[in-house]
Design an enzyme around this catalytic site. Sequence first.
Site, PDB file in Angstrom:
ATOM      1  N   LEU A  29       0.842  -1.204   0.000  1.00 43.17           N
ATOM      2  CA  LEU A  29       0.000   0.000   0.000  1.00 43.17           C
ATOM      3  C   LEU A  29       0.877   1.254   0.000  1.00 43.17           C
ATOM      4  CD1 LEU A  29      -2.881  -0.891   2.501  1.00 43.17           C
ATOM      5  CD2 LEU A  29      -2.511  -1.605   0.124  1.00 43.17           C
ATOM      6  N   ALA A  30       0.591   2.134  -0.948  1.00 51.47           N
ATOM      7  CA  ALA A  30       1.383   3.358  -1.069  1.00 51.47           C
ATOM      8  C   ALA A  30       0.544   4.484  -1.653  1.00 51.47           C
ATOM      9  CB  ALA A  30       2.606   3.100  -1.961  1.00 51.47           C
TER      10      ALA A  30
ATOM     11  N   GLY B  23      -1.479   6.551   0.305  1.00 50.01           N
ATOM     12  CA  GLY B  23      -1.841   7.570   1.301  1.00 50.01           C
ATOM     13  C   GLY B  23      -1.206   8.931   1.026  1.00 50.01           C
TER      14      GLY B  23
ATOM     15  N   ARG C 299       1.597  14.706   6.878  1.00 49.43           N
ATOM     16  CA  ARG C 299       2.515  15.278   7.873  1.00 49.43           C
ATOM     17  C   ARG C 299       3.945  15.449   7.357  1.00 49.43           C
ATOM     18  NH1 ARG C 299       2.326  12.035  13.127  1.00 49.43           N
ATOM     19  NH2 ARG C 299       1.154  10.446  12.014  1.00 49.43           N
TER      20      ARG C 299
ATOM     21  N   ASP D 239       5.434   2.654   3.530  1.00 51.46           N
ATOM     22  CA  ASP D 239       6.085   3.536   4.504  1.00 51.46           C
ATOM     23  C   ASP D 239       6.530   2.782   5.750  1.00 51.46           C
ATOM     24  OD1 ASP D 239       3.581   3.032   5.492  1.00 51.46           O
ATOM     25  OD2 ASP D 239       3.027   5.120   5.839  1.00 51.46           O
TER      26      ASP D 239
ATOM     27  N   ASN E 289      53.803  15.644 -15.425  1.00 50.29           N
ATOM     28  CA  ASN E 289      53.701  16.621 -14.350  1.00 50.29           C
ATOM     29  C   ASN E 289      52.884  17.811 -14.849  1.00 50.29           C
ATOM     30  OD1 ASN E 289      54.211  18.697 -12.416  1.00 50.29           O
ATOM     31  ND2 ASN E 289      55.892  17.423 -11.660  1.00 50.29           N
TER      32      ASN E 289
ATOM     33  N   TYR F  18      36.365  23.677 -24.346  1.00 50.76           N
ATOM     34  CA  TYR F  18      35.033  24.042 -24.840  1.00 50.76           C
ATOM     35  C   TYR F  18      35.119  25.308 -25.658  1.00 50.76           C
ATOM     36  CZ  TYR F  18      29.953  24.859 -24.446  1.00 50.76           C
ATOM     37  OH  TYR F  18      28.622  25.060 -24.700  1.00 50.76           O
TER      38      TYR F  18
ATOM     39  N   ALA G 119      56.281  27.536 -18.643  1.00 49.27           N
ATOM     40  CA  ALA G 119      55.281  28.141 -17.762  1.00 49.27           C
ATOM     41  C   ALA G 119      54.602  29.319 -18.454  1.00 49.27           C
ATOM     42  CB  ALA G 119      55.937  28.601 -16.471  1.00 49.27           C
TER      43      ALA G 119
HETATM   44  C1  UD1 Z   1      -3.492   0.887  10.127  1.00 51.13           C
HETATM   45  C2  UD1 Z   1      -4.282  -0.162  10.904  1.00 51.13           C
HETATM   46  C3  UD1 Z   1      -3.808  -0.190  12.355  1.00 51.13           C
HETATM   47  C4  UD1 Z   1      -2.313  -0.451  12.398  1.00 51.13           C
HETATM   48  C5  UD1 Z   1      -1.594   0.584  11.571  1.00 51.13           C
HETATM   49  C6  UD1 Z   1      -0.132   0.255  11.488  1.00 51.13           C
HETATM   50  C7  UD1 Z   1      -6.431  -0.143   9.822  1.00 51.13           C
HETATM   51  C8  UD1 Z   1      -7.845   0.260   9.897  1.00 51.13           C
HETATM   52  N1  UD1 Z   1      -5.681   0.176  10.848  1.00 51.13           N
HETATM   53  O1  UD1 Z   1      -3.736   2.157  10.711  1.00 51.13           O
HETATM   54  O2  UD1 Z   1      -4.502  -1.215  13.067  1.00 51.13           O
HETATM   55  O3  UD1 Z   1      -1.863  -0.423  13.734  1.00 51.13           O
HETATM   56  O4  UD1 Z   1      -2.103   0.599  10.216  1.00 51.13           O
HETATM   57  O5  UD1 Z   1       0.540   1.310  10.857  1.00 51.13           O
HETATM   58  O6  UD1 Z   1      -6.043  -0.799   8.859  1.00 51.13           O
HETATM   59  N2  UD1 Z   1      -3.158   3.590   2.750  1.00 51.13           N
HETATM   60  C9  UD1 Z   1      -3.579   3.543   1.449  1.00 51.13           C
HETATM   61  N3  UD1 Z   1      -4.849   3.882   1.157  1.00 51.13           N
HETATM   62  C10 UD1 Z   1      -5.737   4.285   2.089  1.00 51.13           C
HETATM   63  C11 UD1 Z   1      -5.307   4.335   3.431  1.00 51.13           C
HETATM   64  C12 UD1 Z   1      -4.009   3.976   3.732  1.00 51.13           C
HETATM   65  O7  UD1 Z   1      -2.809   3.173   0.554  1.00 51.13           O
HETATM   66  O8  UD1 Z   1      -6.876   4.583   1.734  1.00 51.13           O
HETATM   67  C13 UD1 Z   1      -1.795   3.214   3.073  1.00 51.13           C
HETATM   68  C14 UD1 Z   1      -1.006   4.387   3.588  1.00 51.13           C
HETATM   69  O9  UD1 Z   1      -0.301   5.025   2.535  1.00 51.13           O
HETATM   70  C15 UD1 Z   1      -0.044   3.708   4.551  1.00 51.13           C
HETATM   71  C16 UD1 Z   1      -0.803   2.500   5.043  1.00 51.13           C
HETATM   72  O10 UD1 Z   1      -1.836   2.271   4.104  1.00 51.13           O
HETATM   73  O11 UD1 Z   1       1.103   3.236   3.896  1.00 51.13           O
HETATM   74  C17 UD1 Z   1      -1.354   2.666   6.433  1.00 51.13           C
HETATM   75  O12 UD1 Z   1      -2.228   3.763   6.454  1.00 51.13           O
HETATM   76  P1  UD1 Z   1      -2.496   4.582   7.771  1.00 51.13           P
HETATM   77  O13 UD1 Z   1      -3.563   5.571   7.534  1.00 51.13           O
HETATM   78  O14 UD1 Z   1      -1.228   5.040   8.358  1.00 51.13           O
HETATM   79  O15 UD1 Z   1      -3.021   3.391   8.716  1.00 51.13           O
HETATM   80  P2  UD1 Z   1      -4.136   3.461   9.824  1.00 51.13           P
HETATM   81  O16 UD1 Z   1      -5.431   3.218   9.167  1.00 51.13           O
HETATM   82  O17 UD1 Z   1      -3.966   4.628  10.672  1.00 51.13           O
END
Ligand code: UD1
Length: 463
Positions: free
Chosen positions: A10-11, A13, A17, A106, A380, A390, A426
Amino acid sequence: MSTPLHFVTLAAGKGTRMKSELPKVLHAVGGEPMIVRILRTASHFQPVTSTVVVGHMADKVRATLTAFPGVGTVVQEPQLGTGHALMQAQPALAGKSGTVVLLYGDVPMLSQASIANLLAHHHQTGAAATVLTAHLDDPSGLGRIVRENGRFQRIVEERDASPAEKAITEFNSGIYAFALDGLFEALNRIGTANDQGEYYLTDLLGIFLADGRRIETYTIPDADELRGVNSRAELAVMNAQVRDQRNAAVMAAGVTLIDPTSAWIGPDVHIGRDTTIHPNVYLEGRTTIGSNVEIHAGVRVINATIGDGTIVQNYCVVRDSTIDANVAMGPFSHIRPDSHVGPGAHIGNFVELKKTTLGPGAKANHLAYLGDASVGAKVNVGAGVITCNYDGVHKHRTVIGDGAFIGTDSQLVAPVTVGAEAYVAAGSTITEDVPDGALAIGRGRQENKAGWVAKRKGKTPAK
Ligand code: UD1
Ligand code: CA
């Protein structure tokens, strides 16, 4: 175990922050993007499919993934939670069987061993899902693992947790192994009835349990591996952790680090025994350092090779070049791409090389620019020598034969050849080839005017 493996990372998000124009997963840990790190770990398992769920700044993430030809992407738009994110991978896994490992882009420190252990436990138990967990004294912000009589019950998110649940130290890493059989069918039954109105992947576990399917957990001892990055401060902490691990391995292999907290050594760097690395040194990319090399403070080496016994004095930069054995370099030398410094050569302060070869034992000790040049053995090169390579449109080559002597403050206007054993006086501006063994003088002849000062004083009225 011959179960076909699939990875989904998953990537998608936002990484709000980070406050960045760069997607969070492209921020570097240990000198490479986080997503690259985790995909490389996954690639060791030779999965049948590997899919990255992209969304926020998808194009930038995809551009980085071209380094992994076997990895596909699916788009999650909008991002409606971790459950929704995995749903997007359904087309990529249609008709497939086996096991899915879910990773986060992440969470880049997860080790190959932990994934292997998670998979072994998952396959031994035949679970529908196995949750990777660990303990932290303070797992604030993370989902907690709720157990009854030791058996997994459910995961409760921090925001939904009671005070008693908040006191649980075992947390959900968010990393799982799933049996592909029935996965998406169950996933499509997840709802959004929670505080955030999101599809929580954690709800999948409740659905499996209600269906009478088995849920397992696998707990790893080192919670650090499960650390995620949400801010620049967390990124810095993780980089320090990677650096410490890397440097411990480097020292164990026989390299002296004068200050292990300020040596930055990339994952594809090899260093020979009895080499000493001083503080604030950066060794990056595909770099190979020989043995008995001394690299002094403030040096940066990128994609370069440095031979045995070479001494690199302070504040040199070396990029995409080869430095042979027993070279003396620096301080303040700049070796630009496609240069090759032969064995025993000397490159001194404020000497810049670009696309230049220096033969064995050649010396350019002070203040020189050598670009597009081929410099022979034992040449040398005097202080302040410049190859004028150039003409404003094209670059031209300078060739200097073995044993030649280029006097200080000379300019060699390329294309030009100075023959073997030739001398350049020189202060010369050399525009024509110099034959082997010849002396070339290319400067205005000096004229001395006897008594000129006294005569001038006589003519000039006193103030
Ligand atoms: C989630 C878990 C939580 C766990 C935590 C660990 C759920 C509901 N909760 O928290 O229990 O302790 O991870 O880090 O699953 N991402 C997407 N698409 C989205 C949402 C998230 O790709 O729609 C990706 C984010 O980029 C990230 C990862 O999923 O890499 C985790 O997302 P984040 O929002 O940090 O996780 P939480 O839901 O807070
Ligand atoms: Ca979060």
